[in-house]
Design a protein around this motif. Structure first.
Motif, mmCIF file in Angstrom:
data_model
loop_
_atom_site.group_PDB
_atom_site.id
_atom_site.type_symbol
_atom_site.label_atom_id
_atom_site.label_comp_id
_atom_site.label_asym_id
_atom_site.label_seq_id
_atom_site.Cartn_x
_atom_site.Cartn_y
_atom_site.Cartn_z
ATOM 1 N N ASP A 164 1.114 -1.076 -0.011
ATOM 2 C CA ASP A 164 -0.037 0.031 0.023
ATOM 3 C C ASP A 164 0.988 1.246 -0.032
ATOM 4 O OD1 ASP A 164 -1.800 2.034 0.532
ATOM 5 O OD2 ASP A 164 -2.847 1.165 2.098
ATOM 6 N N GLU A 165 0.813 2.211 -0.936
ATOM 7 C CA GLU A 165 1.542 3.237 -1.101
ATOM 8 C C GLU A 165 1.298 4.302 0.022
ATOM 9 O OE1 GLU A 165 -1.260 5.620 -4.332
ATOM 10 O OE2 GLU A 165 0.246 4.080 -5.015
ATOM 11 N N ASN A 166 0.092 4.240 0.807
ATOM 12 C CA ASN A 166 -0.200 5.118 2.009
ATOM 13 C C ASN A 166 0.397 4.582 3.062
ATOM 14 O OD1 ASN A 166 -1.559 7.166 0.582
ATOM 15 N ND2 ASN A 166 -3.432 5.618 0.588
ATOM 16 N N VAL A 167 0.991 3.552 3.304
ATOM 17 C CA VAL A 167 1.730 2.927 4.384
ATOM 18 C C VAL A 167 3.123 3.228 4.641
ATOM 19 C CG1 VAL A 167 2.332 0.894 5.580
ATOM 20 C CG2 VAL A 167 0.048 1.048 4.497
ATOM 21 N N LEU A 168 3.265 3.988 5.411
ATOM 22 C CA LEU A 168 4.993 4.411 5.763
ATOM 23 C C LEU A 168 5.766 3.336 6.400
ATOM 24 C CD1 LEU A 168 4.066 8.206 6.781
ATOM 25 C CD2 LEU A 168 4.943 7.432 4.532
ATOM 26 N N PHE A 169 5.205 2.757 7.548
ATOM 27 C CA PHE A 169 5.828 1.585 8.087
ATOM 28 C C PHE A 169 4.766 0.544 8.637
ATOM 29 C CE2 PHE A 169 6.595 -0.291 12.161
ATOM 30 C CZ PHE A 169 7.887 -0.710 12.044
ATOM 31 N N HIS A 220 1.982 2.783 10.395
ATOM 32 C CA HIS A 220 1.821 4.110 10.161
ATOM 33 C C HIS A 220 1.537 4.504 8.901
ATOM 34 C CE1 HIS A 220 4.559 7.755 10.594
ATOM 35 N NE2 HIS A 220 3.291 8.261 10.941
ATOM 36 N N THR A 221 0.771 5.492 8.628
ATOM 37 C CA THR A 221 0.220 5.843 7.408
ATOM 38 C C THR A 221 0.249 7.254 6.926
ATOM 39 O OG1 THR A 221 -2.106 6.051 8.000
ATOM 40 C CG2 THR A 221 -1.706 3.822 7.025
ATOM 41 N N THR A 222 0.319 7.543 5.677
ATOM 42 C CA THR A 222 0.168 8.811 5.508
ATOM 43 C C THR A 222 -1.235 9.806 5.568
ATOM 44 O OG1 THR A 222 -0.589 8.608 3.310
ATOM 45 C CG2 THR A 222 1.620 8.580 3.323
ATOM 46 N N SER A 223 -1.433 10.887 5.488
ATOM 47 C CA SER A 223 -2.675 11.578 5.891
ATOM 48 C C SER A 223 -3.759 11.326 5.023
ATOM 49 C CB SER A 223 -2.519 13.190 5.821
ATOM 50 O OG SER A 223 -1.895 13.508 4.700
ATOM 51 N N MET A 276 -6.358 1.970 10.141
ATOM 52 C CA MET A 276 -7.594 1.076 10.127
ATOM 53 C C MET A 276 -7.880 0.719 8.775
ATOM 54 S SD MET A 276 -9.645 -0.830 11.949
ATOM 55 C CE MET A 276 -10.044 -0.136 13.757
ATOM 56 N N GLN A 277 -8.036 1.966 7.968
ATOM 57 C CA GLN A 277 -8.256 1.464 6.585
ATOM 58 C C GLN A 277 -7.010 0.639 5.861
ATOM 59 O OE1 GLN A 277 -8.130 5.536 5.342
ATOM 60 N NE2 GLN A 277 -10.926 5.525 5.236
ATOM 61 N N ALA A 278 -5.814 0.891 6.196
ATOM 62 C CA ALA A 278 -5.031 0.355 5.519
ATOM 63 C C ALA A 278 -5.045 -1.359 5.947
ATOM 64 C CB ALA A 278 -3.471 0.790 5.923
ATOM 65 N N TYR A 279 -5.073 -1.569 7.213
ATOM 66 C CA TYR A 279 -5.059 -2.794 7.821
ATOM 67 C C TYR A 279 -6.481 -3.519 7.119
ATOM 68 C CZ TYR A 279 -5.655 -6.430 11.192
ATOM 69 O OH TYR A 279 -5.706 -7.882 11.744
ATOM 70 N N ASN A 280 -7.628 -3.133 7.075
ATOM 71 C CA ASN A 280 -8.898 -3.687 6.259
ATOM 72 C C ASN A 280 -8.550 -3.923 5.089
ATOM 73 O OD1 ASN A 280 -10.141 -3.775 8.713
ATOM 74 N ND2 ASN A 280 -11.309 -1.534 8.415
ATOM 75 N N GLN A 281 -8.125 -2.983 4.212
ATOM 76 C CA GLN A 281 -7.439 -3.328 2.838
ATOM 77 C C GLN A 281 -6.502 -4.226 2.680
ATOM 78 O OE1 GLN A 281 -9.065 -1.507 0.266
ATOM 79 N NE2 GLN A 281 -8.107 -3.270 -0.780
ATOM 80 N N ALA A 282 -5.665 -4.499 3.480
ATOM 81 C CA ALA A 282 -4.685 -5.551 3.424
ATOM 82 C C ALA A 282 -5.405 -6.819 3.470
ATOM 83 C CB ALA A 282 -3.594 -5.155 4.299
ATOM 84 N N ILE A 283 -6.180 -6.907 4.592
ATOM 85 C CA ILE A 283 -6.960 -8.382 4.763
ATOM 86 C C ILE A 283 -7.894 -8.586 3.682
ATOM 87 C CG2 ILE A 283 -8.622 -9.189 6.490
ATOM 88 C CD1 ILE A 283 -6.043 -9.062 7.752
#
Length: 116
Positions: free
Chosen positions: A53-58, A76-79, A84-91
């Motif tokens: 995910d390009e919005n995930v920094l770490f 850790h995500t960008t603004s 939570m959105q990054a985690y759900n999208q990854a799942i």
């Protein structure tokens, strides 16, 4: 013997959530997810998917202790996104990827079982 019962490695106790979320108070757009009854297998797959995910920094995970059957995933995500959105999208992406893998495997198995 002092070894814990084997079922404790994968059976989530009653009243315990499979995944819990804790927002980081020191870093904006950072959080920790505690996933009960999982180990390096899920931790590493989830970490790698979060890195796509390009919005995930770490994204990283750790096992607090070998006898504690849980992993802690830090995100850790960008603004533009939230942890939570990054985690759900990854799942969701992993779910689709594993469905595709299962379908491809079943297709090949059906193809080869007709040959024999």
């Amino acid at each position: 013997m002092n070894a814990p019962d084997r079922y404790e490695r994968f059976v989530v106790p009653e009243g315990t959530k499979k995944v819990s979320y804790e927002r980081d108070t020191k870093i904006i757009n950072a959080a920790s997810f505690t996933v009960e009854r999982e180990d390096h297998t899920i931790g590493n797959i989830l970490r790698m998917q979060l890195h796509r995910d390009e919005n995930v920094l770490f994204a990283g995970y750790k096992l607090p202790h070998p006898l504690q059957y849980k992993i802690i995933v830090r995100v850790h995500t960008t603004s533009q996104s939230s942890p939570m959105q990054a985690y759900n999208q990854a799942i969701n992406d992993l779910d689709k990827e594993l469905d595709h893998l299962r379908n491809a495997f079943e297709t090949e198995m059906a193809k080869h079982s007709r040959d024999y």
